[in-house]
Design a protein around this motif. Structure first.
Motif, PDB file in Angstrom:
ATOM      1  N   SER A 154       3.239   0.057  -5.013  1.00  0.00           N
ATOM      2  CA  SER A 154       2.386  -0.372  -3.892  1.00  0.00           C
ATOM      3  C   SER A 154       1.442  -1.485  -4.313  1.00  0.00           C
ATOM      4  O   SER A 154       1.125  -2.384  -3.520  1.00  0.00           O
ATOM      5  N   LEU A 155       0.977  -1.454  -5.583  1.00  0.00           N
ATOM      6  CA  LEU A 155       0.051  -2.485  -6.064  1.00  0.00           C
ATOM      7  C   LEU A 155       0.757  -3.813  -6.347  1.00  0.00           C
ATOM      8  O   LEU A 155       0.109  -4.852  -6.465  1.00  0.00           O
ATOM      9  N   THR A 156       2.091  -3.750  -6.468  1.00  0.00           N
ATOM     10  CA  THR A 156       2.841  -4.998  -6.747  1.00  0.00           C
ATOM     11  C   THR A 156       3.456  -5.589  -5.487  1.00  0.00           C
ATOM     12  O   THR A 156       4.413  -6.364  -5.563  1.00  0.00           O
ATOM     13  N   GLY A 157       2.941  -5.192  -4.325  1.00  0.00           N
ATOM     14  CA  GLY A 157       3.329  -5.876  -3.096  1.00  0.00           C
ATOM     15  C   GLY A 157       4.370  -5.199  -2.252  1.00  0.00           C
ATOM     16  O   GLY A 157       5.102  -5.865  -1.512  1.00  0.00           O
ATOM     17  N   HIS A 158       4.479  -3.876  -2.337  1.00  0.00           N
ATOM     18  CA  HIS A 158       5.442  -3.154  -1.518  1.00  0.00           C
ATOM     19  C   HIS A 158       4.742  -2.063  -0.712  1.00  0.00           C
ATOM     20  O   HIS A 158       3.744  -1.485  -1.166  1.00  0.00           O
ATOM     21  N   SER A 214      -7.265   4.523  -5.006  1.00  0.00           N
ATOM     22  CA  SER A 214      -8.049   4.169  -3.819  1.00  0.00           C
ATOM     23  C   SER A 214      -7.689   2.786  -3.303  1.00  0.00           C
ATOM     24  O   SER A 214      -7.714   2.531  -2.089  1.00  0.00           O
ATOM     25  N   ASP A 215      -7.357   1.863  -4.226  1.00  0.00           N
ATOM     26  CA  ASP A 215      -6.946   0.528  -3.796  1.00  0.00           C
ATOM     27  C   ASP A 215      -5.564   0.541  -3.159  1.00  0.00           C
ATOM     28  O   ASP A 215      -5.283  -0.212  -2.227  1.00  0.00           O
ATOM     29  N   ALA A 216      -4.675   1.406  -3.687  1.00  0.00           N
ATOM     30  CA  ALA A 216      -3.294   1.435  -3.207  1.00  0.00           C
ATOM     31  C   ALA A 216      -3.155   2.194  -1.887  1.00  0.00           C
ATOM     32  O   ALA A 216      -2.371   1.809  -1.023  1.00  0.00           O
ATOM     33  N   ALA A 273       4.564   5.716 -10.664  1.00  0.00           N
ATOM     34  CA  ALA A 273       5.516   4.676 -10.265  1.00  0.00           C
ATOM     35  C   ALA A 273       5.259   4.231  -8.830  1.00  0.00           C
ATOM     36  O   ALA A 273       5.372   3.034  -8.505  1.00  0.00           O
ATOM     37  N   GLY A 274       4.929   5.175  -7.946  1.00  0.00           N
ATOM     38  CA  GLY A 274       4.643   4.839  -6.559  1.00  0.00           C
ATOM     39  C   GLY A 274       3.414   3.973  -6.415  1.00  0.00           C
ATOM     40  O   GLY A 274       3.391   3.009  -5.629  1.00  0.00           O
ATOM     41  N   ILE A 275       2.367   4.307  -7.183  1.00  0.00           N
ATOM     42  CA  ILE A 275       1.136   3.507  -7.144  1.00  0.00           C
ATOM     43  C   ILE A 275       1.413   2.088  -7.649  1.00  0.00           C
ATOM     44  O   ILE A 275       0.977   1.092  -7.053  1.00  0.00           O
ATOM     45  N   GLU A 276       2.146   1.989  -8.730  1.00  0.00           N
ATOM     46  CA  GLU A 276       2.481   0.671  -9.290  1.00  0.00           C
ATOM     47  C   GLU A 276       3.278  -0.174  -8.298  1.00  0.00           C
ATOM     48  O   GLU A 276       3.031  -1.374  -8.137  1.00  0.00           O
ATOM     49  N   GLY A 310       0.843  -1.191   0.000  1.00  0.00           N
ATOM     50  CA  GLY A 310       0.000   0.000   0.000  1.00  0.00           C
ATOM     51  C   GLY A 310       0.877   1.239   0.000  1.00  0.00           C
ATOM     52  O   GLY A 310       2.121   1.155   0.012  1.00  0.00           O
ATOM     53  N   ILE A 311       0.232   2.377  -0.026  1.00  0.00           N
ATOM     54  CA  ILE A 311       0.979   3.629  -0.027  1.00  0.00           C
ATOM     55  C   ILE A 311       0.471   4.535   1.089  1.00  0.00           C
ATOM     56  O   ILE A 311      -0.742   4.698   1.275  1.00  0.00           O
ATOM     57  N   LEU A 312       1.398   5.069   1.871  1.00  0.00           N
ATOM     58  CA  LEU A 312       1.086   6.014   2.943  1.00  0.00           C
ATOM     59  C   LEU A 312       1.745   7.350   2.595  1.00  0.00           C
ATOM     60  O   LEU A 312       2.963   7.397   2.343  1.00  0.00           O
ATOM     61  N   LEU A 313       0.956   8.417   2.596  1.00  0.00           N
ATOM     62  CA  LEU A 313       1.469   9.746   2.257  1.00  0.00           C
ATOM     63  C   LEU A 313       1.484  10.626   3.488  1.00  0.00           C
ATOM     64  O   LEU A 313       0.518  10.643   4.272  1.00  0.00           O
ATOM     65  N   VAL A 314       2.589  11.358   3.665  1.00  0.00           N
ATOM     66  CA  VAL A 314       2.676  12.385   4.709  1.00  0.00           C
ATOM     67  C   VAL A 314       2.714  13.725   3.984  1.00  0.00           C
ATOM     68  O   VAL A 314       3.593  13.960   3.146  1.00  0.00           O
TER      69      VAL A 314
END
Length: 742
Positions: free
Chosen positions: A576-580, A609-611, A571-574, A486-490
């Motif tokens: 997070s969607l590939t397991g990071h 929204s998924d990421a 690139a960040g979304i991709e 997933g992705i967490l943004l600050v």
């Protein structure tokens, strides 16, 4: 003449004065009595014009009554007495040698004698002072004896005291320095007396202004106005765009000026002004006047902190004596000048030590940025941002500006010959054995090259427990970062602590079973166990390229310094969607706004929204000094503000007691009398819940996203700020500044 006779005559004069509303109306009725009392031919009463540096004789004996104006300066007898605030008896005003021995510039203006066919043989001049403030001058001319006696002087002083009471009434002045504050009900008599009796204030009178501001919420301009009324001189606050330090060759060094709270400034027309915390200090005025060697100047009142700011000192505390010595050396050591350029060399010892001192002082006071700001006319200003507030620290003579800039450029490996375009670089220095890195940016301005230096964070990561998160936010954040992908943004503006927060999260996640890669610009905080990479856009090593490289390096967690463009965001979304698990930052104002910003960049709503697992928005606000913050019962106004800003529907969460205790800024040595020391974060944590994902799919408006996030448990930055107020970390003023609310 007997003492009894004098007393009776003075009593009659006083009774006569009391019958008339003004001294002008009464003078014709007391003039004869004064002439008879002293057995003189003429009497003149010079009145100080309100908040002006001159005297006006409105009343003149003899057939001709004219208005005579003389400056308060040694150029005239009345002016000298007003300046020195001491009586003066002149046996022969035409004796230039005798006058010069009193003061080199003292002269007798005989034009009045010539105009009136009158011969002045002797003069007794007495200052009229009331409540330690000069109001005018009493001048007695031509006593029948050869000169005035000591008894005449004593009687004249008694008369000046009577006249002073009348002058004080007419001028609208006050009896005590802060009486105007009492008259306006800004503070009570009892509170004022307690303040004046405070042992700390008695030791350091400069602290009274800070107390009035922090404890009683009295504005500085109101304090200045009150003192201006008392001293009867204009008040000048710190206005660097209007006034600047007067550059001349006087012998007053910086330590003398700071010790006596005096600044020699001038306006845009270069008219000199002596700015003083105590403008009734006659001996100090005489010392400064002698050192300046000026003929014309004004005297004005300045609050201590404003005077120190003009002198280049941080109003929150004193700069080290070494800095004063360096600046004194620069101002006096002419051997270091190049005759052809009239500027000091960049490798001159004083310049080297000055730049070194500025860097060390910045680190010592925990400044985040240093600003070297040139001025078109006047000295270069050295400012530092401490706890988010930019403060004047010192001034460098304009003639040495280029040398200081050149020295910084040399340290940062920049081109010293190129002054037309901005340049970026880095320098490093050691302090207490620790290497401190500084990012340097030069920017050409119309006044010369300006420099901004960002002091990069040193040391390891802050423990996540010290981030001062609300317990609910802490629990939610820990749940978010436990997810494998997933992705967490600050998010937040520049300087809001985003990098510190990200490294605190990485420090929590940094275990032997995790492989963590970071791409940063610059790498400020280092942690063992992390693989940290410095991006370099000049060679096309961007955040997006670094991220793609990381994906081939078997990562578990990736930190991307900033999602500053569409390519990096995709690139960040991709990733997070590939397991990071991807952590990154963005410059947005709130958590809900971040969603719309990324969608505007062209991200697919479904993918984002998924990421996304969450968005943490944050700001930094000043915290109260732990040494001097003072508890006080919250007023009805305070309670209403807290309820209004937190929201009636959520106020129960705070569990407020009936007797709510808040804290206010006081000011002490530890915090430089500001009442604040350090900063803390306020946070807004948005969780990507199922209802919120549905709104993101529909690309809903920001207000709809914010409403749903609030329903899901998000509390705004303002609400978190209110929580920090209740906890005693900060005060209501800082929350008002945070949200621009009242």
């Amino acid at each position: 003449m007997s003492t009894y006779h004098d007393s009776v005559a003075l009593s009659e004069i006083k009774t006569t004065l009391e019958k008339y509303p003004t001294l002008f109306d009464a003078f014709d009725h007391v003039e004869t009595a004064i002439l008879a009392l002293f057995n003189v031919e003429r009497v003149s009463i010079f009145q100080r014009r309100r908040q002006q540096q001159d005297l006006v004789a409105k009343f003149k004996s003899g057939q001709h009554k004219v208005s005579i104006t003389v400056p308060i300066s040694p150029a005239s007898i009345a002016g000298y007495v007003a300046l020195s605030q001491t009586p003066l008896s002149i046996s022969d005003p035409y004796d230039h040698t005798a006058l010069s021995q009193i003061h080199p510039r003292l002269r007798f203006a005989d034009k009045f004698d010539k105009q009136n066919q009158f011969k002045t043989r002797n003069i007794l001049c007495i200052p009229i002072i009331q409540a330690n403030v000069l109001l005018g001058v009493l001048q007695l001319i031509n006593v029948q004896n050869d000169s005035f006696s000591e008894a005449d002087k004593i009687t004249a002083l008694a008369l000046s005291d009577i006249l002073g009471q009348q002058f004080r009434y007419e001028l609208g002045g006050t009896q005590r320095p802060y009486d105007a504050l009492l008259h306006r009900n800004l503070i009570s008599e009892m509170q004022m007396q307690q303040l004046l009796n405070d042992k700390y204030i008695q030791k350091d009178p400069k602290a009274i202004t800070q107390k009035l501001v922090s404890e009683f919420r009295i504005a500085e301009h109101d304090i200045g106005h009150a003192l201006s009324m008392y001293y009867q001189v204009p008040n000048i606050s710190y206005l660097p765009d209007v006034y600047h330090i007067f550059n001349n060759d006087h012998k007053l060094n910086l330590s003398y000026l700071k010790r006596n709270l005096v600044a020699i400034i001038c306006d845009v027309n270069d008219n000199p002004i002596i700015l003083m915390a105590e403008p009734n200090n006659a001996s100090l005025i005489m010392e400064v006047e002698h050192a300046l060697g000026l003929v014309d100047y004004e005297i004005a009142l300045g609050l201590p902190q404003h005077i120190l700011q003009y002198l280049g000192e941080n109003s929150g505390g004193s700069t080290p004596g070494e800095m004063d010595d360096i600046l004194d050396e620069i101002g006096t050591n002419v051997d270091d000048f190049d005759d052809s350029t009239d500027e000091m060399s960049d490798d001159a010892p004083a310049i080297v030590r000055l730049v070194s001192r500025i860097l060390h002082d910045a680190k010592r006071v925990d400044a985040s940025d240093i600003h070297i700001d040139p001025e078109k006319s006047g000295p270069t200003r050295v400012r530092m941002r401490v706890d988010g507030v930019c403060r004047d620290i010192n001034q460098v003579p304009a003639s040495h500006h280029n040398a200081v800039i050149a020295r910084i450029k040399i340290m940062a490996n920049l081109n010293i010959a190129e002054k037309r375009i901005p340049q970026d670089g880095k320098l490093a220095f050691k302090m207490s054995g620790q290497l401190v890195e500084v990012r340097v940016a030069t920017i050409p301005t119309v006044a010369g090259e300006g420099v901004v230096m960002r002091i990069l964070a040193t040391g390891g990561a802050m423990p996540i427990e010290k981030m001062n998160l609300h317990p609910r936010n802490m629990a939610t954040l820990k749940e978010m970062i436990k997810k494998p992908h997933g992705i967490l943004l600050v998010v937040g503006p520049t300087g809001s602590g985003k990098t510190t927060t990200l490294h605190a999260i990485l420090g929590y996640l940094n275990t032997p079973d995790k492989k963590i890669w970071t791409a940063e610009d610059p790498v400020e905080i280092t942690q063992p166990g992390l693989q940290q990479v410095q991006v370099n856009p000049k060679i096309d090593f961007t955040f997006a390229n670094a991220l793609r490289a990381f994906l081939r390096a078997d990562p578990d967690i990736i930190l991307i310094g900033e999602m500053r463009d569409k390519e990096t965001a995709h690139a960040g979304i991709e990733a997070s969607l590939t397991g990071h698990l991807v952590l990154s930052t963005l410059h947005t104002n709130s958590a809900p706004e971040t969603i719309t910003r990324l969608l505007d960049l062209g991200l697919e709503p479904v993918n984002f929204s998924d990421a996304c697992v969450g968005i943490l928005a944050q700001r930094l606000i000043r915290t109260l000094c732990s040494h001097c913050k003072t508890p006080y019962p919250a007023s009805d106004k305070d309670k209403a503000f807290i309820t209004r800003q937190y929201g009636v529907e959520h106020i129960h969460e705070l569990e407020l007691p009936d007797e709510l205790i808040l804290h206010r800024a006081e000011g002490c040595e530890q915090c430089g009398h500001t009442g604040y020391k350090g900063r803390t974060g306020v946070h807004e944590l948005l969780s990507m819940t199922l209802p919120l994902r549905g709104l993101v799919y529909k690309q809903a408006a920001v207000n709809e996203l914010a409403a749903q996030a609030t329903k899901d448990g998000m509390r705004t930055l303002i609400q978190d700020g209110i929580y920090k107020v209740i906890q005693g970390d900060t005060d209501i003023t800082q929350v008002q500044i945070l949200g621009g609310v009242e």
